[in-house]
Design a protein around this motif. Structure first.
Motif, PDB file in Angstrom:
ATOM      1  N   GLU A  54       0.852  -1.185   0.000  1.00  0.00           N
ATOM      2  CA  GLU A  54       0.000   0.000   0.000  1.00  0.00           C
ATOM      3  C   GLU A  54       0.891   1.241   0.000  1.00  0.00           C
ATOM      4  OE1 GLU A  54      -2.892   0.140   3.024  1.00  0.00           O
ATOM      5  OE2 GLU A  54      -3.739  -1.833   2.559  1.00  0.00           O
ATOM      6  N   ILE A  55       0.622   2.150  -0.930  1.00  0.00           N
ATOM      7  CA  ILE A  55       1.398   3.380  -1.038  1.00  0.00           C
ATOM      8  C   ILE A  55       0.420   4.551  -1.087  1.00  0.00           C
ATOM      9  CG2 ILE A  55       3.101   4.674  -2.375  1.00  0.00           C
ATOM     10  CD1 ILE A  55       3.939   1.971  -3.627  1.00  0.00           C
ATOM     11  N   PRO A  56       0.135   5.175   0.046  1.00  0.00           N
ATOM     12  CA  PRO A  56      -0.819   6.292   0.033  1.00  0.00           C
ATOM     13  C   PRO A  56      -0.205   7.510  -0.646  1.00  0.00           C
ATOM     14  CG  PRO A  56       0.164   6.057   2.208  1.00  0.00           C
ATOM     15  CD  PRO A  56       0.660   4.901   1.391  1.00  0.00           C
ATOM     16  N   GLY A  57      -0.442   7.597  -1.943  1.00  0.00           N
ATOM     17  CA  GLY A  57       0.149   8.685  -2.706  1.00  0.00           C
ATOM     18  C   GLY A  57      -0.156   8.542  -4.181  1.00  0.00           C
ATOM     19  N   LEU A  58       0.611   9.254  -5.002  1.00  0.00           N
ATOM     20  CA  LEU A  58       0.432   9.219  -6.450  1.00  0.00           C
ATOM     21  C   LEU A  58       1.029   7.927  -6.997  1.00  0.00           C
ATOM     22  CD1 LEU A  58      -0.392  10.606  -9.103  1.00  0.00           C
ATOM     23  CD2 LEU A  58       1.854  11.732  -9.098  1.00  0.00           C
ATOM     24  N   ILE A  59       0.188   7.078  -7.546  1.00  0.00           N
ATOM     25  CA  ILE A  59       0.624   5.789  -8.079  1.00  0.00           C
ATOM     26  C   ILE A  59       0.972   5.892  -9.547  1.00  0.00           C
ATOM     27  CG2 ILE A  59      -0.039   3.368  -8.431  1.00  0.00           C
ATOM     28  CD1 ILE A  59       0.272   4.246  -5.493  1.00  0.00           C
ATOM     29  N   PHE A  60       0.186   6.678 -10.287  1.00  0.00           N
ATOM     30  CA  PHE A  60       0.422   6.792 -11.730  1.00  0.00           C
ATOM     31  C   PHE A  60       0.038   8.197 -12.180  1.00  0.00           C
ATOM     32  CE2 PHE A  60      -0.326   6.395 -16.236  1.00  0.00           C
ATOM     33  CZ  PHE A  60       0.668   5.514 -16.649  1.00  0.00           C
ATOM     34  N   GLY A  61       0.897   8.786 -12.987  1.00  0.00           N
ATOM     35  CA  GLY A  61       0.603  10.107 -13.526  1.00  0.00           C
ATOM     36  C   GLY A  61       1.666  11.127 -13.146  1.00  0.00           C
TER      37      GLY A  61
END
Length: 348
Positions: A54-61
């Protein structure tokens, strides 16, 4: 001269989410490798290749990508992506963690999301415990919250006191039914059954209503323990919680469910406690998604925010009502999938 306001971009949305989450978002990918963000969590059932971080942040873009329309949802699926495409959204913010292929129709994000110029942010553990909505909807005010009960990240336990006007277990059931608008969903389902001619059709938000599994509707309610079984909450956790809070008279399990024969329920019956299964996971979009969406709108008033709600239905094959597609399905199955002479598969 009129001041020209800078257009909102993905980076500003991420900053707004960091404000909402009180600094829990990943703002720099070095936080992941350095292990400095406690909300970056590995989730695994120890099935090879199926774990996810889990990475609470911008995953793509791209952080500099302009944003005019944001969709807020619970779980990313290909249906959510396609709806976002049709609505020309710029960014999807989802609560639950995402994974290549699993969350995007079997293909990598890098092949799918650029087709629709979509950016993607996830939150999950970083959003837990930020508002008292879950407990409020279930008729109690939380006094204490542990988001890692027993030392397990995401294993949430609320200790609460009944709200004014909540005197019995029946009051909690009536409150949930009223606040979640089940009458409206009942009407929608009945209309869909009639239109499709599928009178056995079931829908996820209605199939799992709040229920009382121990106690009676007239049983008094004052001191509440509220947890979520799917987070790994165990029998030893429950026994520990009851030792910590011996005044407890009511246990509420929500988001995920347990059935009548579960050990939790047996324990409650043996100790003379109320046991209520509350809202199911299929309505968490309203419990958690709606507050998140409004918070984004309040911080970024120039951005249009949409709630991405996915309905899941089920119907027995024998009752599927659209004859043309029934004939299609049977033809494909009989001719190509159950043939006595299997055709050799050719790989291009």
């Amino acid at each position: 001269m009129k001041k020209i306001q800078k257009q909102t971009d993905v980076g500003q949305v991420l900053e707004a989410l960091n404000t909402i989450s009180r600094g829990r978002m990943v703002m720099d990918w070095n936080e992941i490798t350095a292990g400095t963000n406690p909300y970056v969590v590995m989730k695994t059932s120890n099935i090879p290749g199926k774990s996810v971080i889990e990475i609470p942040g911008l995953i793509f873009g791209d952080k500099k990508k302009p944003v005019k329309k944001i969709g807020v949802g619970m779980t990313l699926t290909e249906s959510v992506i396609e709806l976002a495409s049709a609505m020309k959204l710029d960014l999807i913010v989802v609560h639950h963690p995402v994974a290549d292929a699993a969350s995007s129709g079997g293909v990598p994000f890098s092949d799918y999301l650029p087709l629709y110029n979509l950016a993607l942010i996830e939150m999950h553990e970083a959003f837990h415990g930020l508002h008292p909505g879950m407990t409020f909807l279930h008729g109690h005010r939380k006094l204490k919250t542990d988001i890692a009960f027993g030392g397990v990240p995401g294993n949430i336990l609320h200790k609460g006191i009944a709200l004014e006007g909540i005197k019995t277990a029946g009051d909690i059931l009536e409150r949930i039914h009223h606040l979640m608008g089940r009458e409206m969903d009942d009407d929608i389902l009945e209309a869909e059954r009639a239109i499709r001619g599928e009178h056995s059709l079931q829908e996820a938000t209605l199939a799992n209503p709040a229920q009382l599994l121990s106690g009676t509707v007239n049983s008094p309610v004052e001191h509440v323990l509220h947890f979520f079984p799917h987070t790994g909450f165990s029998m030893s956790n429950l026994e520990m919680a009851l030792q910590m809070y011996p005044e407890t008279d009511t246990i509420i399990a929500s988001i995920s469910r347990v059935r009548e024969d579960h050990a939790f329920v047996d324990l409650a019956k043996r100790r003379g406690l109320n046991f209520i299964v509350g809202n199911s996971h299929s309505v968490e979009l309203m419990e958690n998604g709606l507050p998140l969406a409004y918070a984004i709108e309040m911080l970024l008033p120039d951005v249009e925010v949409f709630l991405l709600r996915e309905r899941i239905t089920a119907v027995p094959l024998k009752d599927v009502g659209h004859k043309v597609m029934v004939d299609y399905g049977k033809e494909m199955a009989e001719t190509h999938l159950v043939t006595k002479q299997p055709q050799a598969v050719q790989f291009l």
